[in-house]
Structure formats: C-alpha cells, structure tokens
Design an enzyme around this catalytic site. Structure first.
Site, PDB file in Angstrom:
ATOM      1  N   ASP A 258      -6.034   9.040  -7.824  1.00 19.81           N
ATOM      2  CA  ASP A 258      -4.992   8.673  -6.862  1.00 19.81           C
ATOM      3  C   ASP A 258      -5.105   9.611  -5.661  1.00 19.81           C
ATOM      4  OD1 ASP A 258      -2.780   7.424  -5.780  1.00 19.81           O
ATOM      5  OD2 ASP A 258      -1.322   8.457  -7.031  1.00 19.81           O
TER       6      ASP A 258
ATOM      7  N   GLU B 213      -3.947  -0.711   0.692  1.00 28.45           N
ATOM      8  CA  GLU B 213      -2.578  -1.219   0.823  1.00 28.45           C
ATOM      9  C   GLU B 213      -2.319  -1.980   2.117  1.00 28.45           C
ATOM     10  OE1 GLU B 213       1.829   0.459  -0.381  1.00 28.45           O
ATOM     11  OE2 GLU B 213      -0.031   1.412  -0.982  1.00 28.45           O
TER      12      GLU B 213
ATOM     13  N   LYS C 230      -3.289  -3.864  -2.302  1.00 24.35           N
ATOM     14  CA  LYS C 230      -2.001  -3.357  -2.783  1.00 24.35           C
ATOM     15  C   LYS C 230      -0.866  -3.967  -1.969  1.00 24.35           C
ATOM     16  CE  LYS C 230      -1.356   0.975  -4.161  1.00 24.35           C
ATOM     17  NZ  LYS C 230      -1.381   2.471  -4.135  1.00 24.35           N
TER      18      LYS C 230
ATOM     19  N   THR D 159       2.409  -2.738  -6.214  1.00 27.68           N
ATOM     20  CA  THR D 159       2.831  -1.349  -6.213  1.00 27.68           C
ATOM     21  C   THR D 159       4.336  -1.236  -6.015  1.00 27.68           C
ATOM     22  OG1 THR D 159       2.325   0.811  -5.226  1.00 27.68           O
ATOM     23  CG2 THR D 159       2.397  -1.073  -3.727  1.00 27.68           C
TER      24      THR D 159
ATOM     25  N   PHE E 251       5.710   3.004 -11.391  1.00 30.20           N
ATOM     26  CA  PHE E 251       5.780   4.357 -10.842  1.00 30.20           C
ATOM     27  C   PHE E 251       6.563   5.279 -11.776  1.00 30.20           C
ATOM     28  CE2 PHE E 251       4.692   4.418  -6.084  1.00 30.20           C
ATOM     29  CZ  PHE E 251       3.653   3.518  -6.264  1.00 30.20           C
TER      30      PHE E 251
END
Length: 315
Positions: free
Chosen positions: A16, A89, A125, A149, A171
């Site tokens: 990440d 994203e 994303k 996400t 998350f």
C-alpha cells in the site's frame, strides 16, 4: 520463517504505497495507490522528476487528463517491479456521478493500454457509494476490473458482491479509529485487539458471507494500524499493507495461524441478503460509523487530489 513469509502462505500480500522504490525488498504480488499516497510520494526528491516530466510533456492538456497521466506513470513504474496488479483511483470528487466515474475509469485503462499494459493488470479504484458501485458494475461489464474502496459497512460489501466487482477494500484501521474515538476513556485496548478488533470483525463478516454464498468478489483488508490487525486476518484473499508494517512483519518470527478459512465459511448458517438502492441507502444511514467514515474519506481524498493539482499547476 518471518511473519511476512508465513502470511504469504495464507494470503496474497499487497503493498500500500506510492513509493515504488520500497517494493523490491518486500516482494508483494500487487500494489495499491490512492491520491494521498501519490501526493506524499511526489513531494520527495526521488519522485519530483516524474511530476515535472509528466506535466511538461502534456502541458496544455486539461488538468484532469494530466492528473490521470501522472497516476498511470506511477502505476507503470509500480508494475515494472511487481508480478501482479496495481490499483489506480478515480477522482474522489466523482464519487456520486456514475457516468463520470465510468468515463474516467475507461480513460485510465486506455492510458495504461497505450503504455503496453494489459487490462487485467489494473484495478480501477472507486469509492463504494451507491453511484460508485453502479459505475463499477458497468466497468466490469466492459471487462475493466475494479477495486471498491472506502468500504466500511456490510451493506456496501453486499452491494459490491451483487455488482460482481473484482475486489473490495474494507478499511480495518479506520473502523478501529472510529470505535476507539467513540468509546473515549471507556476504550480498553486489550479487549478490542486481535479477533475482537471492530475492523477485523467487519472483514470476518464480509469474508464469511462471500465464501458461504460463492461470491467471487475478492476481499482485501486495508488501512491497518498495527500488525495484530493483519495477523488476525491471515487467510483473507488479499491484505494491502504499508511499507512500515511490512517491515515489522519481516522482522518478526512470531508464529502465525490461519484466521479466515473458506471451508469453514461455507459450513456456516448465514441468511441470504440483498440490497436495492433504497435498502442500501437506509442500511448505510443506519450505520453511523460507515456513514461518517465514507464521507470523511471522500473529503480527504478529494482534498489531496486538489493539493496534487496545485503542485502540478506550480510546475
């Protein structure tokens, strides 16, 4: 054997980070990025040339196009170092616009393909709003794979499964943050650690639902605050982990046990659940934590995208 090596026997490990120079030492399968990570990276001396070069090459183009080209530039650099996929994203400011999200996701894929990257090596994303999930459904129907996400609630996960998205990113750490802050002085860390961590419990519920009902969508735990949250999810399809926590796992030889198992999930007695738009919106509204963290996450990613645009304009 290190904990990182042991974890890789149960779970696909994902890095990440936007700092792709850190990837080689941990040998992850995949990598994920977001606007905050890219913003952090381009402020380092090692990565400033990528920013200045990309802006210089495409000066005169619309700012959103230059942004997408910068994201793809980082993505290509990352893909040169890993065997699997990178997540890129869509602008968080499009989180409530399905058509615009589809268009932006399709353009990102076109830019990757122009660089010789196969569509299967990229995940687009998208924030797991109702509009984002429907955009992901359309992208998947076009053969463009997605990573949903900012996912904090079971209803978001169920809707993503219904839309047949490729992957979701619950998350963990941000769920933990909310419950810890909400409890205040009543919070007892030891009682809310490991399998009792509220973020870990959320992923367990989602994973068991998917595996029990044969939903193909992959589960990738994300946003970790400590190694204990990671080891409590050993067996999850994917875990995306920061370089700092990867280093801690690589430095430890503590034993690691399987925590999530598809065969066990298949044997559970679970109710079938589906959501239409009205049901989804009501269920999300009933979950104060998810409602707050989703809105907060979109605002934060949008702000970092704006800061990144300002850096681009200053070049």
């Amino acid at each position: 054997m290190t904990q990182l090596d042991a974890l890789k026997k149960f779970t696909t490990v994902v890095a990440d980070t936007g700092d792709f120079r850190q990837l080689a030492q941990f040998r992850p399968q995949d990598a994920t990025t977001n606007p905050s990570l890219i913003l952090k990276a381009v402020q380092k001396a090692d990565y400033q040339p990528l920013l200045t070069d990309t802006v210089g090459r495409f000066k005169g183009c619309a700012l959103d196009e230059i942004m997408d080209r910068l994201l793809v530039r980082f993505g290509c650099e990352i893909l040169s170092l890993i065997p699997g996929r990178v997540s890129t994203e869509v602008d968080a400011r499009l989180s409530f616009d399905s058509a615009a999200t589809v268009a932006r996701g399709a353009r990102l894929i076109e830019l990757y393909q122009a660089e010789g990257i196969h569509v299967d090596r990229v995940l687009i994303k998208v924030a797991a709003t109702w509009e984002g999930i429907q955009a992901a459904r359309q992208l998947e129907q076009r053969g463009i794979h997605t990573n949903l996400t900012l996912l904090f609630s079971f209803c978001q996960a169920v809707a993503c499964g219904q839309a047949r998205v490729q992957l979701i990113s619950p998350f963990v750490g941000r769920i933990y943050d909310w419950y810890k802050k909400s409890a205040g002085s009543a919070w007892v860390e030891a009682a809310n650690a490991g399998a009792n961590d509220p973020g870990v419990k959320s992923v367990h519920q989602i994973y068991n639902h998917y595996k029990h009902f044969g939903i193909a969508t992959e589960v990738m735990g994300a946003s970790f605050r400590n190694v204990g949250q990671i080891t409590a999810l050993a067996g999850c399809d994917f875990l995306t982990i920061s370089p700092e926590l990867l280093a801690q796992l690589a430095a430890s030889e503590a034993p690691l046990q399987l925590a999530l198992d598809a065969a066990n999930a298949a044997a559970l007695d679970l109710p079938a659940i589906k959501f239409d738009e009205a049901g989804f919106r009501y269920a999300l509204n009933e979950d104060a934590m998810a409602t707050e963290k989703l809105a907060e996450g979109i605002r934060a990613f949008a702000l970092d995208t704006l800061k990144l645009e300002q850096l681009m304009q200053a070049v």
